[in-house]
Design a protein around this motif. Structure first.
Motif, PDB file in Angstrom:
ATOM      1  N   HIS A  40     -90.448  45.351  64.079  1.00 22.51           N
ATOM      2  CA  HIS A  40     -90.507  45.348  62.616  1.00 22.51           C
ATOM      3  C   HIS A  40     -91.375  46.450  62.019  1.00 22.51           C
ATOM      4  CE1 HIS A  40     -88.200  41.729  62.309  1.00 22.51           C
ATOM      5  NE2 HIS A  40     -89.075  40.994  62.949  1.00 22.51           N
ATOM      6  N   TYR A  41     -92.259  47.056  62.812  1.00 21.87           N
ATOM      7  CA  TYR A  41     -93.125  48.105  62.264  1.00 21.87           C
ATOM      8  C   TYR A  41     -92.469  49.484  62.297  1.00 21.87           C
ATOM      9  CZ  TYR A  41     -97.136  44.843  62.727  1.00 21.87           C
ATOM     10  OH  TYR A  41     -97.999  43.787  62.638  1.00 21.87           O
ATOM     11  N   GLN A  42     -91.247  49.557  62.804  1.00 20.59           N
ATOM     12  CA  GLN A  42     -90.603  50.874  62.854  1.00 20.59           C
ATOM     13  C   GLN A  42     -90.294  51.365  61.446  1.00 20.59           C
ATOM     14  OE1 GLN A  42     -89.670  52.883  65.828  1.00 20.59           O
ATOM     15  NE2 GLN A  42     -91.423  51.588  66.337  1.00 20.59           N
ATOM     16  N   PHE A 224    -109.544  44.874  69.418  1.00 17.43           N
ATOM     17  CA  PHE A 224    -109.010  44.619  68.082  1.00 17.43           C
ATOM     18  C   PHE A 224    -107.920  45.624  67.757  1.00 17.43           C
ATOM     19  CE2 PHE A 224    -112.454  47.645  67.838  1.00 17.43           C
ATOM     20  CZ  PHE A 224    -111.942  48.627  67.012  1.00 17.43           C
ATOM     21  N   CYS A 225    -107.181  45.331  66.709  1.00 17.26           N
ATOM     22  CA  CYS A 225    -106.147  46.261  66.236  1.00 17.26           C
ATOM     23  C   CYS A 225    -106.719  47.097  65.100  1.00 17.26           C
ATOM     24  CB  CYS A 225    -104.932  45.475  65.763  1.00 17.26           C
ATOM     25  SG  CYS A 225    -103.824  46.510  64.802  1.00 17.26           S
ATOM     26  N   SER A 226    -106.612  48.399  65.248  1.00 24.13           N
ATOM     27  CA  SER A 226    -107.184  49.302  64.231  1.00 24.13           C
ATOM     28  C   SER A 226    -106.453  49.175  62.893  1.00 24.13           C
ATOM     29  CB  SER A 226    -107.130  50.742  64.723  1.00 24.13           C
ATOM     30  OG  SER A 226    -105.836  51.016  65.197  1.00 24.13           O
ATOM     31  N   VAL A 227    -105.211  48.752  62.919  1.00 26.76           N
ATOM     32  CA  VAL A 227    -104.449  48.583  61.673  1.00 26.76           C
ATOM     33  C   VAL A 227    -104.902  47.298  60.966  1.00 26.76           C
ATOM     34  CG1 VAL A 227    -102.140  48.247  60.706  1.00 26.76           C
ATOM     35  CG2 VAL A 227    -102.463  49.801  62.658  1.00 26.76           C
ATOM     36  N   HIS A 228    -104.952  46.205  61.690  1.00 25.43           N
ATOM     37  CA  HIS A 228    -105.277  44.915  61.064  1.00 25.43           C
ATOM     38  C   HIS A 228    -106.752  44.762  60.707  1.00 25.43           C
ATOM     39  CE1 HIS A 228    -101.228  44.152  62.524  1.00 25.43           C
ATOM     40  NE2 HIS A 228    -101.173  43.261  61.559  1.00 25.43           N
ATOM     41  N   PRO A 252    -102.073  37.185  62.745  1.00 23.79           N
ATOM     42  CA  PRO A 252    -103.297  36.681  63.392  1.00 23.79           C
ATOM     43  C   PRO A 252    -104.152  37.740  64.075  1.00 23.79           C
ATOM     44  CG  PRO A 252    -101.350  36.025  64.638  1.00 23.79           C
ATOM     45  CD  PRO A 252    -100.851  36.640  63.371  1.00 23.79           C
ATOM     46  N   GLU A 253    -103.745  39.003  64.062  1.00 22.24           N
ATOM     47  CA  GLU A 253    -104.638  40.082  64.524  1.00 22.24           C
ATOM     48  C   GLU A 253    -105.665  40.428  63.441  1.00 22.24           C
ATOM     49  OE1 GLU A 253    -102.299  43.448  65.739  1.00 22.24           O
ATOM     50  OE2 GLU A 253    -101.221  42.271  67.215  1.00 22.24           O
ATOM     51  N   ALA A 254    -105.464  39.921  62.225  1.00 21.52           N
ATOM     52  CA  ALA A 254    -106.463  40.133  61.163  1.00 21.52           C
ATOM     53  C   ALA A 254    -107.698  39.288  61.479  1.00 21.52           C
ATOM     54  CB  ALA A 254    -105.868  39.745  59.815  1.00 21.52           C
ATOM     55  N   SER A 318     -99.901  54.205  63.530  1.00 16.62           N
ATOM     56  CA  SER A 318     -99.507  55.603  63.758  1.00 16.62           C
ATOM     57  C   SER A 318     -98.700  55.764  65.043  1.00 16.62           C
ATOM     58  CB  SER A 318    -100.743  56.500  63.779  1.00 16.62           C
ATOM     59  OG  SER A 318    -101.612  56.039  64.770  1.00 16.62           O
ATOM     60  N   THR A 319     -98.907  54.869  65.999  1.00 14.11           N
ATOM     61  CA  THR A 319     -98.147  55.019  67.256  1.00 14.11           C
ATOM     62  C   THR A 319     -96.722  54.469  67.104  1.00 14.11           C
ATOM     63  OG1 THR A 319     -99.322  53.055  68.032  1.00 14.11           O
ATOM     64  CG2 THR A 319    -100.084  55.188  68.844  1.00 14.11           C
ATOM     65  N   MET A 320     -96.574  53.384  66.343  1.00 10.20           N
ATOM     66  CA  MET A 320     -95.209  52.910  66.036  1.00 10.20           C
ATOM     67  C   MET A 320     -94.453  54.015  65.288  1.00 10.20           C
ATOM     68  SD  MET A 320     -94.210  49.668  66.667  1.00 10.20           S
ATOM     69  CE  MET A 320     -94.932  48.195  67.367  1.00 10.20           C
ATOM     70  N   PHE A 321     -95.185  54.737  64.446  1.00  9.86           N
ATOM     71  CA  PHE A 321     -94.588  55.759  63.585  1.00  9.86           C
ATOM     72  C   PHE A 321     -94.121  56.989  64.383  1.00  9.86           C
ATOM     73  CE2 PHE A 321     -94.766  58.928  60.050  1.00  9.86           C
ATOM     74  CZ  PHE A 321     -93.953  58.260  59.152  1.00  9.86           C
TER      75      PHE A 321
HETATM   76 FE1  SF4 Z   1    -102.102  47.393  66.194  1.00  6.16          FE
HETATM   77 FE2  SF4 Z   1    -100.032  49.070  66.378  1.00  6.16          FE
HETATM   78 FE3  SF4 Z   1    -101.033  47.957  68.596  1.00  6.16          FE
HETATM   79 FE4  SF4 Z   1     -99.682  46.452  66.815  1.00  6.16          FE
HETATM   80  S1  SF4 Z   1     -98.858  48.117  68.061  1.00  6.16           S
HETATM   81  S2  SF4 Z   1    -101.621  45.952  67.831  1.00  6.16           S
HETATM   82  S3  SF4 Z   1    -100.267  47.437  64.896  1.00  6.16           S
HETATM   83  S4  SF4 Z   1    -102.109  49.374  67.243  1.00  6.16           S
END
Ligand code: SF4
Ligand code: 13P
Length: 363
Positions: A40-42, A224-228, A252-254, A318-321
């Motif tokens: 879904h993040y694409q 942790f996730c840098s986005v969340h 839930p990564e927030a 940014s990596t999904m992107f």
């Molecule tokens: Fe975070 Fe991207 Fe990894 Fe998902 S795929 S956990 S948004 S860095």
């Protein structure tokens, strides 16, 4: 790469509409020999070419059930590894851009996890008392670690069921690499915060005392996730001052405070379903990646639903992107001509598959 394979350099200057044309034509040529899975993040330009989209769990099931010769995974590296592990040996999994990793997954590696296990064993009998759980956002060798130690994989959509499974077997869990998913899930299972200890992998004994380890129910890896991590509880307060009727939904990564203030917490698939199924004239504040939120906003605006991104600053993965139409066209045209580029092959699949199968049996 075979001698006749096309090079990515020949695609990098193509515009998106030329890539579209080539993607559609190569897909047609490949027919049902190839499926495209997209998280879904694409970005839209890639997402629109997907045969199936989903969260990590749904995409794992698609990969396991697919009959296609080629699985093109528009997502990140760990997702393509899972597809390779779960698919049949003769199937080939391809990741359009090999640099599409996950920074959270990189926060745990086998050496550090084995060191942690060794140190836990200096305080407890880890194999008797602790079940290792790896979030699916992790490298295949960590899934294999869980397989070897009678552990399991979880995703954001089944973390509670997975922890229930664990606590039926043993009294403690080592949860990596995402501290927040572990804490948010444990708390909703009535595990008090002081029974969930953070393991700082840069410190001896994770920075914990022997006593803290002995009383812990869940030991949370400090990842942790840098986005969340961009989402903060104050953003919810500020937004609700302007729009008190807002419904808040978070991945839930927030962090804990965001999830505690949210009305709903769930995977990307759950977020989409909840907003799609909601009553018209509702307003939503969403804490997950921007590409998903923007697409959802467009999709539901005709139903008089307003969707807002929680953070005031842009927070994209940014990596999904990295997966762009140029890479997708390159991959597909090569496959259509019998050249496999960017294949993902996990060497030691047996133990990683065991940990994944333990999870898939629950869903
Ligand atoms: Fe975070 Fe991207 Fe990894 Fe998902 S795929 S956990 S948004 S860095
Ligand atoms: P989902 O499984 O909820 O899609 O989450 C994957 C992910 O990487 C979220 O950051």
């Amino acid at each position: 790469m075979s001698a006749t394979a096309k090079a990515i350099q020949d695609y990098s200057l193509l515009d998106d509409s030329e890539c579209d044309r080539r993607i559609i034509s190569a897909k047609k040529k490949l027919g049902d020999r190839c499926i495209i899975l997209a998280h879904h993040y694409q970005r839209n330009e890639v997402f629109k070419h997907a045969d199936f989209s989903g969260d990590s769990l749904k995409l794992s099931h698609h990969a396991a059930d697919s009959k296609a010769e080629y699985i093109v995974f528009c997502g990140v590296h760990f997702m393509a590894e899972v597809a390779d592990i779960l698919s049949r040996p003769e199937q080939i999994t391809v990741l359009p851009d090999l640099a599409a990793g996950c920074s959270m997954a990189d926060m745990a590696d086998l050496k550090k996890v084995e060191q942690c296990w060794k140190e836990l064993n200096s305080v407890l009998d880890a194999d008797e008392e602790v079940t290792p759980v790896t979030y699916i956002n992790s490298a295949a060798d960590l899934k294999a670690f869980c397989g070897r130690h009678d552990g399991i994989v979880c995703t954001s959509s089944n973390a509670k069921q997975v922890l229930d499974w664990c606590f039926e077997k043993r009294e403690k869990v080592l949860f990596f690499p995402d501290e927040h998913l572990g804490r948010n899930t444990g708390y909703r299972m009535d595990i008090p915060l002081d029974k969930m200890m953070v393991w700082d992998f840069n410190q001896p004994l994770g920075g914990l005392t022997k006593e803290q380890i002995k009383v812990a129910k869940i030991i949370l890896w400090k990842g942790f996730c840098s986005v969340h991590q961009m989402f903060q509880a104050e953003q919810i307060d500020a937004f609700k001052e302007r729009y008190p009727e807002t419904i808040v939904i978070a991945h839930p990564e927030a962090n804990f405070d965001v999830c505690e203030k949210a009305d709903y917490v769930g995977s990307t698939e759950m977020i989409l379903k909840t907003v799609r199924d909601a009553k018209p004239n509702t307003r939503w504040l969403v804490a997950t990646e921007l590409n998903l939120v923007n697409r959802l906003k467009e999709e539901v605006k005709g139903q008089a639903k307003a969707v807002h991104f929680m953070s005031p600053t842009v927070s994209m993965c940014s990596t999904m992107f990295r997966t762009d139409p140029q890479h997708l066209a390159w991959i597909l045209e090569n496959l259509a001509e019998g050249n496999v580029v960017n294949q993902i092959q996990v060497q030691d699949k047996i133990q990683a598959k065991k940990a994944l199968d333990n999870m898939l049996l629950l869903n």
